[in-house]
Design a protein around this motif. Structure first.
Motif, mmCIF file in Angstrom:
data_model
loop_
_atom_site.group_PDB
_atom_site.id
_atom_site.type_symbol
_atom_site.label_atom_id
_atom_site.label_comp_id
_atom_site.label_asym_id
_atom_site.label_seq_id
_atom_site.Cartn_x
_atom_site.Cartn_y
_atom_site.Cartn_z
ATOM 1 N N GLU A 36 0.859 -1.177 0.000
ATOM 2 C CA GLU A 36 0.000 0.000 0.000
ATOM 3 C C GLU A 36 0.901 1.234 0.000
ATOM 4 O OE1 GLU A 36 -2.938 0.065 3.134
ATOM 5 O OE2 GLU A 36 -2.758 -2.112 3.305
ATOM 6 N N GLN A 37 0.528 2.232 -0.771
ATOM 7 C CA GLN A 37 1.347 3.445 -0.846
ATOM 8 C C GLN A 37 0.971 4.424 0.262
ATOM 9 O OE1 GLN A 37 1.044 5.723 -4.468
ATOM 10 N NE2 GLN A 37 2.978 6.711 -4.085
ATOM 11 N N TYR A 38 1.982 4.978 0.917
ATOM 12 C CA TYR A 38 1.816 6.039 1.901
ATOM 13 C C TYR A 38 2.497 7.270 1.345
ATOM 14 C CZ TYR A 38 -0.037 2.715 5.192
ATOM 15 O OH TYR A 38 -0.834 1.790 5.802
ATOM 16 N N HIS A 39 1.859 8.394 1.492
ATOM 17 C CA HIS A 39 2.357 9.602 0.844
ATOM 18 C C HIS A 39 3.283 10.454 1.708
ATOM 19 C CE1 HIS A 39 -0.081 8.986 -2.690
ATOM 20 N NE2 HIS A 39 -1.042 8.585 -1.879
ATOM 21 N N SER A 40 3.578 10.012 2.902
ATOM 22 C CA SER A 40 4.501 10.809 3.697
ATOM 23 C C SER A 40 5.505 9.906 4.393
ATOM 24 C CB SER A 40 3.751 11.640 4.742
ATOM 25 O OG SER A 40 3.098 10.804 5.665
ATOM 26 N N ALA A 41 6.687 10.379 4.429
ATOM 27 C CA ALA A 41 7.764 9.708 5.146
ATOM 28 C C ALA A 41 8.724 10.795 5.612
ATOM 29 C CB ALA A 41 8.483 8.717 4.244
ATOM 30 N N TRP A 42 9.459 10.501 6.632
ATOM 31 C CA TRP A 42 10.385 11.480 7.199
ATOM 32 C C TRP A 42 11.742 10.829 7.384
ATOM 33 C CZ3 TRP A 42 8.250 16.153 7.272
ATOM 34 C CH2 TRP A 42 6.862 16.219 7.260
ATOM 35 N N LEU A 43 12.773 11.605 7.134
ATOM 36 C CA LEU A 43 14.136 11.110 7.239
ATOM 37 C C LEU A 43 14.959 12.115 8.017
ATOM 38 C CD1 LEU A 43 16.458 9.211 6.317
ATOM 39 C CD2 LEU A 43 16.675 10.672 4.309
ATOM 40 N N LEU A 44 15.641 11.637 9.031
ATOM 41 C CA LEU A 44 16.560 12.475 9.786
ATOM 42 C C LEU A 44 17.960 11.946 9.511
ATOM 43 C CD1 LEU A 44 17.113 14.708 11.863
ATOM 44 C CD2 LEU A 44 16.807 12.982 13.640
ATOM 45 N N ARG A 45 18.730 12.742 8.787
ATOM 46 C CA ARG A 45 20.087 12.343 8.452
ATOM 47 C C ARG A 45 21.021 12.652 9.621
ATOM 48 N NH1 ARG A 45 20.943 11.585 2.804
ATOM 49 N NH2 ARG A 45 19.116 12.166 1.622
ATOM 50 N N SER A 46 22.145 11.976 9.641
ATOM 51 C CA SER A 46 23.137 12.264 10.665
ATOM 52 C C SER A 46 23.715 13.652 10.425
ATOM 53 C CB SER A 46 24.248 11.215 10.621
ATOM 54 O OG SER A 46 24.983 11.362 9.428
ATOM 55 N N ASN A 47 24.452 14.150 11.375
ATOM 56 C CA ASN A 47 25.081 15.457 11.247
ATOM 57 C C ASN A 47 26.374 15.392 10.441
ATOM 58 O OD1 ASN A 47 23.124 16.801 12.713
ATOM 59 N ND2 ASN A 47 24.104 16.321 14.644
ATOM 60 N N LYS A 48 26.738 14.198 10.018
ATOM 61 C CA LYS A 48 27.967 14.031 9.252
ATOM 62 C C LYS A 48 27.758 14.516 7.821
ATOM 63 C CE LYS A 48 29.337 9.999 11.880
ATOM 64 N NZ LYS A 48 29.636 8.564 11.816
ATOM 65 N N PRO A 49 28.733 15.219 7.266
ATOM 66 C CA PRO A 49 28.602 15.633 5.854
ATOM 67 C C PRO A 49 28.633 14.416 4.936
ATOM 68 C CG PRO A 49 30.736 16.295 6.757
ATOM 69 C CD PRO A 49 29.967 15.658 7.869
ATOM 70 N N ASP A 50 27.927 14.516 3.818
ATOM 71 C CA ASP A 50 27.886 13.423 2.847
ATOM 72 C C ASP A 50 29.194 13.282 2.114
ATOM 73 O OD1 ASP A 50 25.322 12.819 3.556
ATOM 74 O OD2 ASP A 50 24.421 13.970 1.933
#
Length: 50
Positions: A36-50
């Motif tokens: 089933e498709q959900y239209h919202s998701a949240w991502l918290l990235r680390s503080n480390k630079p990519d």
């Protein structure tokens, strides 16, 4: 191969929930195999630079 993997996960852990992050190009495929498709998701990235 992916569908077989999902079947194996469900057989091994029938109460588990599967969360899938998919490329937009693949979004049409997943409803055909029961997702089933959900239209919202949240991502918290680390503080480390990519």
């Amino acid at each position: 191969m992916g569908k077989k993997l999902i079947e194996q996960i469900q057989a091994a852990a029938p109460m588990a929930k599967i969360v899938l992050l998919a490329a937009p190009q693949a979004a049409e495929y997943y409803p055909h195999i029961g997702f089933e498709q959900y239209h919202s998701a949240w991502l918290l990235r680390s503080n480390k630079p990519d």
